[in-house]
Design a protein around this motif. Sequence first.
Motif, mmCIF file in Angstrom:
data_model
loop_
_atom_site.group_PDB
_atom_site.id
_atom_site.type_symbol
_atom_site.label_atom_id
_atom_site.label_comp_id
_atom_site.label_asym_id
_atom_site.label_seq_id
_atom_site.Cartn_x
_atom_site.Cartn_y
_atom_site.Cartn_z
ATOM 1 N N PRO A 94 27.797 60.956 53.448
ATOM 2 C CA PRO A 94 26.415 61.434 52.830
ATOM 3 C C PRO A 94 25.528 60.274 52.831
ATOM 4 C CG PRO A 94 27.984 61.012 51.172
ATOM 5 C CD PRO A 94 28.805 60.919 52.269
ATOM 6 N N ARG A 95 25.871 59.037 52.863
ATOM 7 C CA ARG A 95 24.831 58.068 52.911
ATOM 8 C C ARG A 95 24.131 57.798 54.408
ATOM 9 N NH1 ARG A 95 23.225 55.471 48.640
ATOM 10 N NH2 ARG A 95 24.100 56.203 46.559
ATOM 11 N N MET A 96 24.965 58.169 55.286
ATOM 12 C CA MET A 96 24.860 57.849 56.569
ATOM 13 C C MET A 96 23.781 58.736 57.310
ATOM 14 S SD MET A 96 28.487 56.010 58.245
ATOM 15 C CE MET A 96 29.296 54.994 57.726
ATOM 16 N N THR A 97 22.995 58.307 58.351
ATOM 17 C CA THR A 97 22.147 59.085 59.285
ATOM 18 C C THR A 97 23.222 60.087 59.775
ATOM 19 O OG1 THR A 97 21.931 58.043 60.949
ATOM 20 C CG2 THR A 97 20.442 57.644 59.251
ATOM 21 N N VAL A 98 22.441 61.187 60.386
ATOM 22 C CA VAL A 98 23.309 62.055 61.213
ATOM 23 C C VAL A 98 23.980 61.318 62.544
ATOM 24 C CG1 VAL A 98 22.886 64.026 63.114
ATOM 25 C CG2 VAL A 98 22.189 64.410 60.736
ATOM 26 N N MET A 99 23.190 60.352 63.036
ATOM 27 C CA MET A 99 23.496 59.657 64.166
ATOM 28 C C MET A 99 24.629 58.735 64.034
ATOM 29 S SD MET A 99 22.753 59.590 67.466
ATOM 30 C CE MET A 99 21.156 59.447 68.215
ATOM 31 N N GLU A 100 24.543 58.263 62.796
ATOM 32 C CA GLU A 100 25.639 57.296 62.590
ATOM 33 C C GLU A 100 26.981 57.835 62.256
ATOM 34 O OE1 GLU A 100 22.569 54.079 60.235
ATOM 35 O OE2 GLU A 100 23.756 55.594 59.025
ATOM 36 N N ASN A 101 26.919 59.295 61.530
ATOM 37 C CA ASN A 101 27.934 60.113 61.326
ATOM 38 C C ASN A 101 28.564 60.294 62.741
ATOM 39 O OD1 ASN A 101 28.884 61.638 58.543
ATOM 40 N ND2 ASN A 101 26.916 61.084 58.514
ATOM 41 N N LEU A 102 27.934 60.582 63.920
ATOM 42 C CA LEU A 102 28.311 61.035 65.078
ATOM 43 C C LEU A 102 29.009 59.783 65.696
ATOM 44 C CD1 LEU A 102 25.446 63.211 66.362
ATOM 45 C CD2 LEU A 102 27.844 63.971 65.505
ATOM 46 N N GLN A 103 28.506 58.548 65.283
ATOM 47 C CA GLN A 103 28.935 57.499 65.912
ATOM 48 C C GLN A 103 30.320 57.072 65.461
ATOM 49 O OE1 GLN A 103 25.699 54.621 64.756
ATOM 50 N NE2 GLN A 103 24.877 54.812 66.998
ATOM 51 N N MET A 104 30.470 57.319 64.022
ATOM 52 C CA MET A 104 31.841 57.168 63.357
ATOM 53 C C MET A 104 32.892 58.169 63.940
ATOM 54 S SD MET A 104 31.301 54.709 60.953
ATOM 55 C CE MET A 104 32.902 55.010 59.956
ATOM 56 N N GLY A 105 32.303 59.324 64.184
ATOM 57 C CA GLY A 105 33.062 60.388 65.057
ATOM 58 C C GLY A 105 33.600 59.730 66.084
ATOM 59 N N ALA A 106 32.777 59.309 67.131
ATOM 60 C CA ALA A 106 33.118 58.895 68.548
ATOM 61 C C ALA A 106 34.111 57.551 68.457
ATOM 62 C CB ALA A 106 32.021 58.134 69.344
ATOM 63 N N GLY A 107 34.091 56.574 67.450
ATOM 64 C CA GLY A 107 35.240 55.587 67.213
ATOM 65 C C GLY A 107 34.855 54.510 68.438
ATOM 66 N N LEU A 108 35.724 53.517 68.364
ATOM 67 C CA LEU A 108 35.457 52.475 69.373
ATOM 68 C C LEU A 108 36.086 53.080 70.863
ATOM 69 C CD1 LEU A 108 36.524 49.278 67.397
ATOM 70 C CD2 LEU A 108 33.995 50.170 68.098
ATOM 71 N N ASP A 109 36.978 53.855 70.943
ATOM 72 C CA ASP A 109 37.775 54.315 72.129
ATOM 73 C C ASP A 109 36.710 55.035 73.007
ATOM 74 O OD1 ASP A 109 39.765 53.153 71.113
ATOM 75 O OD2 ASP A 109 40.894 55.071 70.562
ATOM 76 N N ASN A 110 35.611 55.801 72.394
ATOM 77 C CA ASN A 110 34.863 56.528 73.003
ATOM 78 C C ASN A 110 33.344 56.113 73.169
ATOM 79 O OD1 ASN A 110 36.692 58.512 73.580
ATOM 80 N ND2 ASN A 110 36.572 59.064 71.399
ATOM 81 N N LEU A 111 33.148 54.878 73.054
ATOM 82 C CA LEU A 111 31.737 54.362 72.991
ATOM 83 C C LEU A 111 31.174 54.478 74.161
ATOM 84 C CD1 LEU A 111 31.334 51.470 70.444
ATOM 85 C CD2 LEU A 111 30.425 53.664 70.223
ATOM 86 N N LYS A 112 31.950 54.332 75.375
ATOM 87 C CA LYS A 112 31.162 54.355 76.612
ATOM 88 C C LYS A 112 30.707 55.810 77.040
ATOM 89 C CE LYS A 112 35.724 54.437 79.289
ATOM 90 N NZ LYS A 112 36.492 54.085 78.074
ATOM 91 N N PHE A 114 29.199 57.729 74.628
ATOM 92 C CA PHE A 114 28.441 58.092 73.453
ATOM 93 C C PHE A 114 27.194 58.845 73.586
ATOM 94 C CE2 PHE A 114 25.343 57.435 70.215
ATOM 95 C CZ PHE A 114 26.112 58.049 69.084
ATOM 96 N N SER A 115 26.571 58.399 74.698
ATOM 97 C CA SER A 115 24.872 58.964 75.002
ATOM 98 C C SER A 115 25.204 60.387 75.775
ATOM 99 C CB SER A 115 23.991 58.014 75.616
ATOM 100 O OG SER A 115 24.765 57.048 76.563
ATOM 101 N N GLN A 116 26.273 60.415 76.537
ATOM 102 C CA GLN A 116 26.446 61.811 77.095
ATOM 103 C C GLN A 116 27.050 62.861 76.173
ATOM 104 O OE1 GLN A 116 29.530 60.603 79.897
ATOM 105 N NE2 GLN A 116 30.306 62.487 79.899
ATOM 106 N N ALA A 155 34.917 62.744 69.143
ATOM 107 C CA ALA A 155 36.182 61.959 69.499
ATOM 108 C C ALA A 155 36.959 62.347 70.620
ATOM 109 C CB ALA A 155 37.138 62.258 68.279
ATOM 110 N N ARG A 156 36.394 63.567 71.251
ATOM 111 C CA ARG A 156 36.811 64.048 72.407
ATOM 112 C C ARG A 156 37.963 64.725 72.218
ATOM 113 N NH1 ARG A 156 35.400 61.998 77.850
ATOM 114 N NH2 ARG A 156 32.883 62.258 77.577
#
Length: 240
Positions: A94-112, A114-116, A155-156
């Motif tokens: 709840p305290r994170m923005t929409v974009m930050e929530n989406l970053q959390m979902g991607a995790g480190l494995d999928n950062l490459k 992320f923008s797509q 998280a693909r």
Amino acid sequence: MTGQPLLNVQGVETYYGNIRALAGIDVEVHSGEIVSLIGANGAGKSTLMMTICGSPQARTGSVIFDGQDITRLPTHEIARLRIAQSPEGRRIFPRMTVMENLQMGAGLDNLKYFSQDVEKVFAMFPRLKERQGQRGGTLSGGEQQMLSIGRALMARPKLLLLDEPSLGLAPLIVKGIFEAIKKLNKEEGLTVFLVEQNAFAALRLSDRAYVMVNGKVTMSGSGMELLANPEVRAAYLEGG
Ligand code: ATP
């Protein structure tokens, strides 16, 4: 259906203390399917979703995913196998923005990717794009549901588990969310296992479905078969 199922739940029993919430469940989900699980409150639908994700773990029986026995794996290892969950009650941050929530979902494995991937989620849910800097907790219920699904997609996943995506939402928003799920399935081949109280919407969307009563599967069939079944109609579709 031929071949090995992507998800194979066999003889699963799950307990809370000495209360048996799942009493020997057999469920299969094949790659590319949308399968739903319907049933009354307390039937054990959420417990099955959570058991697939490893918390709580099944006491007996097995959960096989993509040929691997995941029954005793810790939840984070199950998530790394690309099972993503949008849980009941959404559980966004709840305290994170929409974009930050989406970053959390991607995790480190999928950062490459992320923008797509974020662009794909925004194309599916344009409202999230407009609200990308807003904190999750201040979004409306429907927007939070979109975010929860969007976060899971980041998280693909090979398998997307959705627990009550329609809960508490207006019919028009439910329609939009179900259309988005169908589109992902059709266009990307995403496999979806869905828990729903809105049996009508779920059965219409699904290739196959299971009916659960008191921790057991009592019926299964294609979405269309169950929609036409008099017992299902009487129990779950009255007024629907
Ligand atoms: P709903 O549609 O109301 O969410 P459900 O079909 O998802 O229901 P579950 O939430 O899986 O049902 O609950 C199945 C049974 O397990 C219920 O009898 C419930 O009271 C019990 N239960 C669920 N969570 C717990 C818990 N943490 N501790 C003890 N019992 C639990």
